[in-house]
Design a protein around this motif. Sequence first.
Motif, PDB file in Angstrom:
ATOM      1  N   GLN A 159       0.821  -1.227   0.000  1.00 21.39           N
ATOM      2  CA  GLN A 159       0.000   0.000   0.000  1.00 21.39           C
ATOM      3  C   GLN A 159       0.850   1.270   0.000  1.00 21.39           C
ATOM      4  O   GLN A 159       0.333   2.370  -0.172  1.00 21.39           O
ATOM      5  CB  GLN A 159      -0.987   0.018   1.178  1.00 21.39           C
ATOM      6  CG  GLN A 159      -0.355   0.019   2.562  1.00 21.39           C
ATOM      7  CD  GLN A 159      -0.328  -1.379   3.168  1.00 21.39           C
ATOM      8  OE1 GLN A 159      -0.161  -2.351   2.449  1.00 21.39           O
ATOM      9  NE2 GLN A 159      -0.483  -1.467   4.480  1.00 21.39           N
ATOM     10  N   ASP A 160       2.155   1.130   0.200  1.00 28.87           N
ATOM     11  CA  ASP A 160       3.025   2.321   0.240  1.00 28.87           C
ATOM     12  C   ASP A 160       3.669   2.641  -1.108  1.00 28.87           C
ATOM     13  O   ASP A 160       4.445   3.583  -1.213  1.00 28.87           O
ATOM     14  CB  ASP A 160       4.135   2.125   1.286  1.00 28.87           C
ATOM     15  CG  ASP A 160       3.591   2.150   2.702  1.00 28.87           C
ATOM     16  OD1 ASP A 160       2.553   2.800   2.919  1.00 28.87           O
ATOM     17  OD2 ASP A 160       4.182   1.501   3.584  1.00 28.87           O
ATOM     18  N   VAL A 161       3.366   1.844  -2.132  1.00 32.00           N
ATOM     19  CA  VAL A 161       4.084   2.031  -3.393  1.00 32.00           C
ATOM     20  C   VAL A 161       3.152   1.746  -4.575  1.00 32.00           C
ATOM     21  O   VAL A 161       2.168   1.012  -4.440  1.00 32.00           O
ATOM     22  CB  VAL A 161       5.329   1.091  -3.410  1.00 32.00           C
ATOM     23  CG1 VAL A 161       4.943  -0.350  -3.633  1.00 32.00           C
ATOM     24  CG2 VAL A 161       6.369   1.523  -4.411  1.00 32.00           C
ATOM     25  N   ASP A 162       3.462   2.359  -5.701  1.00 32.44           N
ATOM     26  CA  ASP A 162       2.764   2.063  -6.953  1.00 32.44           C
ATOM     27  C   ASP A 162       3.520   0.892  -7.602  1.00 32.44           C
ATOM     28  O   ASP A 162       4.632   1.067  -8.104  1.00 32.44           O
ATOM     29  CB  ASP A 162       2.789   3.309  -7.852  1.00 32.44           C
ATOM     30  CG  ASP A 162       2.056   3.100  -9.165  1.00 32.44           C
ATOM     31  OD1 ASP A 162       1.984   1.941  -9.628  1.00 32.44           O
ATOM     32  OD2 ASP A 162       1.581   4.092  -9.739  1.00 32.44           O
ATOM     33  N   ILE A 200      -5.353   9.312  -4.487  1.00 34.88           N
ATOM     34  CA  ILE A 200      -4.100   8.534  -4.471  1.00 34.88           C
ATOM     35  C   ILE A 200      -3.829   8.088  -3.035  1.00 34.88           C
ATOM     36  O   ILE A 200      -3.787   8.897  -2.110  1.00 34.88           O
ATOM     37  CB  ILE A 200      -2.922   9.365  -5.027  1.00 34.88           C
ATOM     38  CG1 ILE A 200      -3.177   9.725  -6.498  1.00 34.88           C
ATOM     39  CG2 ILE A 200      -1.612   8.599  -4.897  1.00 34.88           C
ATOM     40  CD1 ILE A 200      -2.186  10.726  -7.090  1.00 34.88           C
ATOM     41  N   ASN A 201      -3.626   6.785  -2.860  1.00 40.38           N
ATOM     42  CA  ASN A 201      -3.557   6.243  -1.491  1.00 40.38           C
ATOM     43  C   ASN A 201      -2.134   6.001  -0.985  1.00 40.38           C
ATOM     44  O   ASN A 201      -1.940   5.312   0.010  1.00 40.38           O
ATOM     45  CB  ASN A 201      -4.364   4.942  -1.420  1.00 40.38           C
ATOM     46  CG  ASN A 201      -3.846   3.881  -2.377  1.00 40.38           C
ATOM     47  OD1 ASN A 201      -2.887   4.116  -3.108  1.00 40.38           O
ATOM     48  ND2 ASN A 201      -4.468   2.725  -2.386  1.00 40.38           N
ATOM     49  N   ILE A 202      -1.143   6.551  -1.679  1.00 39.35           N
ATOM     50  CA  ILE A 202       0.244   6.343  -1.206  1.00 39.35           C
ATOM     51  C   ILE A 202       0.920   7.690  -0.911  1.00 39.35           C
ATOM     52  O   ILE A 202       2.140   7.806  -0.965  1.00 39.35           O
ATOM     53  CB  ILE A 202       1.072   5.523  -2.233  1.00 39.35           C
ATOM     54  CG1 ILE A 202       1.079   6.202  -3.607  1.00 39.35           C
ATOM     55  CG2 ILE A 202       0.587   4.102  -2.327  1.00 39.35           C
ATOM     56  CD1 ILE A 202       2.082   5.626  -4.587  1.00 39.35           C
ATOM     57  N   LEU A 203       0.123   8.715  -0.595  1.00 38.65           N
ATOM     58  CA  LEU A 203       0.687  10.048  -0.375  1.00 38.65           C
ATOM     59  C   LEU A 203       1.428  10.115   0.958  1.00 38.65           C
ATOM     60  O   LEU A 203       0.926   9.643   1.980  1.00 38.65           O
ATOM     61  CB  LEU A 203      -0.421  11.112  -0.372  1.00 38.65           C
ATOM     62  CG  LEU A 203      -1.207  11.324  -1.672  1.00 38.65           C
ATOM     63  CD1 LEU A 203      -2.224  12.432  -1.491  1.00 38.65           C
ATOM     64  CD2 LEU A 203      -0.282  11.654  -2.832  1.00 38.65           C
ATOM     65  N   SER A 204       2.590  10.748   0.959  1.00 34.06           N
ATOM     66  CA  SER A 204       3.287  11.046   2.210  1.00 34.06           C
ATOM     67  C   SER A 204       2.606  12.261   2.845  1.00 34.06           C
ATOM     68  O   SER A 204       1.797  12.938   2.197  1.00 34.06           O
ATOM     69  CB  SER A 204       4.755  11.375   1.931  1.00 34.06           C
ATOM     70  OG  SER A 204       4.831  12.583   1.192  1.00 34.06           O
ATOM     71  N   TYR A 205       2.943  12.558   4.094  1.00 37.01           N
ATOM     72  CA  TYR A 205       2.303  13.710   4.751  1.00 37.01           C
ATOM     73  C   TYR A 205       2.636  15.015   4.025  1.00 37.01           C
ATOM     74  O   TYR A 205       1.794  15.895   3.889  1.00 37.01           O
ATOM     75  CB  TYR A 205       2.686  13.789   6.238  1.00 37.01           C
ATOM     76  CG  TYR A 205       4.140  14.070   6.516  1.00 37.01           C
ATOM     77  CD1 TYR A 205       4.649  15.365   6.453  1.00 37.01           C
ATOM     78  CD2 TYR A 205       5.018  13.047   6.871  1.00 37.01           C
ATOM     79  CE1 TYR A 205       5.981  15.621   6.708  1.00 37.01           C
ATOM     80  CE2 TYR A 205       6.356  13.296   7.125  1.00 37.01           C
ATOM     81  CZ  TYR A 205       6.827  14.583   7.042  1.00 37.01           C
ATOM     82  OH  TYR A 205       8.154  14.841   7.293  1.00 37.01           O
TER      83      TYR A 205
END
Length: 480
Positions: A27-30, A363-368
């Motif tokens: 979930q942290d990467v495309d 987009i579900n992998i956005l950083s803060y």
Amino acid sequence: MSTVSKNGLKSSLLQLECHFTWTLLKQDVDLDELEETIGDQIKFLIKSNITNYNLQSYVSHLKNMDEEALRNLKKAEEEIKKNHPDEIARRSLVTWGNYAWIYYHMERYKEAQAYVSKVESSLKNLSSNAQWKFQFPEIYAEQGWALIKFGAKYYQRAKDCFENALKNEPNNPEFNAGYAIAMYRLEDFSHRQCEAVSPSLQPLKRAAELNPKDTFIAALIALKLQDLKRADEGEKYIEEAMQKTPDLPYFLRYAAKFYRRKGEMDKALEILTKALAVSPKSTFLHHQIGLCYRGKLFQLKKTTRYPPQEQVDELIRLSIFYFKTSTEQKQKFFSAHTDLANMYAQAKRYEEAEATFQKAFQINILSYSDEQELYYHYGNFQLYHMKSESKARRYYTEGLKIEKDSHARKKCRHALKKLLEQRIRAGLEDATDFGTLGLLHNLDGEKHEAVLCYEKAVALHPNNEEYLRALCELQLSISN
């Protein structure tokens, strides 16, 4: 397989050092983008590809393609035999660990157990020490490279891995390169590049000394020197590297970035066009070309009082084309989405701008810092194009509420403060304005000013629980 022996196998699997035990979350990467990056590195970077094939195998598994995952591990084994014929067992520990996990997920438990046993017997022969990982720095390095590829959340862990690898082999060129890249990425991610001192510059220079052929590192040095207002010094690195690898896309993309940031858009475009001929599917290159056309547009507007409309329209059209291509190729490419949305707004194509911003929010992998950046740009869109001060205020505030320092958060704060002060000067203020200004003062540690603002907010909206609670907490903190 009995439940008892299956549980025993799972317990043994968890002891292995491989991609399946390094907490690399999909979930942290495309995954499509990561696969493209690994493919490009296998194709263009002239070095052992054991690390790339192992990671490619893990990505294939995450995409539910276990047969493909096994094929990639076979390629990793072939690389090990070719590059390390005298150290096959030692160099295969991660690959065999990955084999064991993939067979386990395929419910081929006999084969999974065979690979677990292979790792365990190899370790007995190779090391008498329970802390065997410290004796095999290449495992730390392989973990570090995988962590870097999984994005910003993993950079600190990557740096720690390369530090551990360097304890055993301080002069290893690959470990030094990994450490320097992790440092650079960490610095870039925290937006520290505007500071006078750069913690990553020395490690980058050390990596370049140990491997003068690594032009990718040379490009990062050039960009870092440019950040430090030493662009002339940086350009020498770019020019030297250009002589060594004139056709390497990984170097060319950063060389182009250097010239774009320097304001030499045509030179940057020339380099990017050359790189695109070698790597035509690269989303990064399409995005960079879009940035160059956008840069040309801004330069034209800045230097020409009445720029020809057809020229403006053409630069906007080209920017949109390349940004849109990037978002279509890579649906989770956050920067390309915000750049495309902003360019639609420039073209007064507001519905398309709104739709693109909404895609960015999905987009579900956005950083803060990505989230803060998105709120900032969407706030600007609402303020300057939709003429909605209330919505702009709301989105700038959302960016501020993500309580992590970043360059984007500072931009949200500055934009919000400017908007509020303009409204108050114009006599248009309401309770929300004073409440938000109170929040800003509180974030800046200006507690007395914050109290005054919240008092004005409560006077205008006496029953608002948020303002009353904030005022009460502030008064208590001051009295303590």
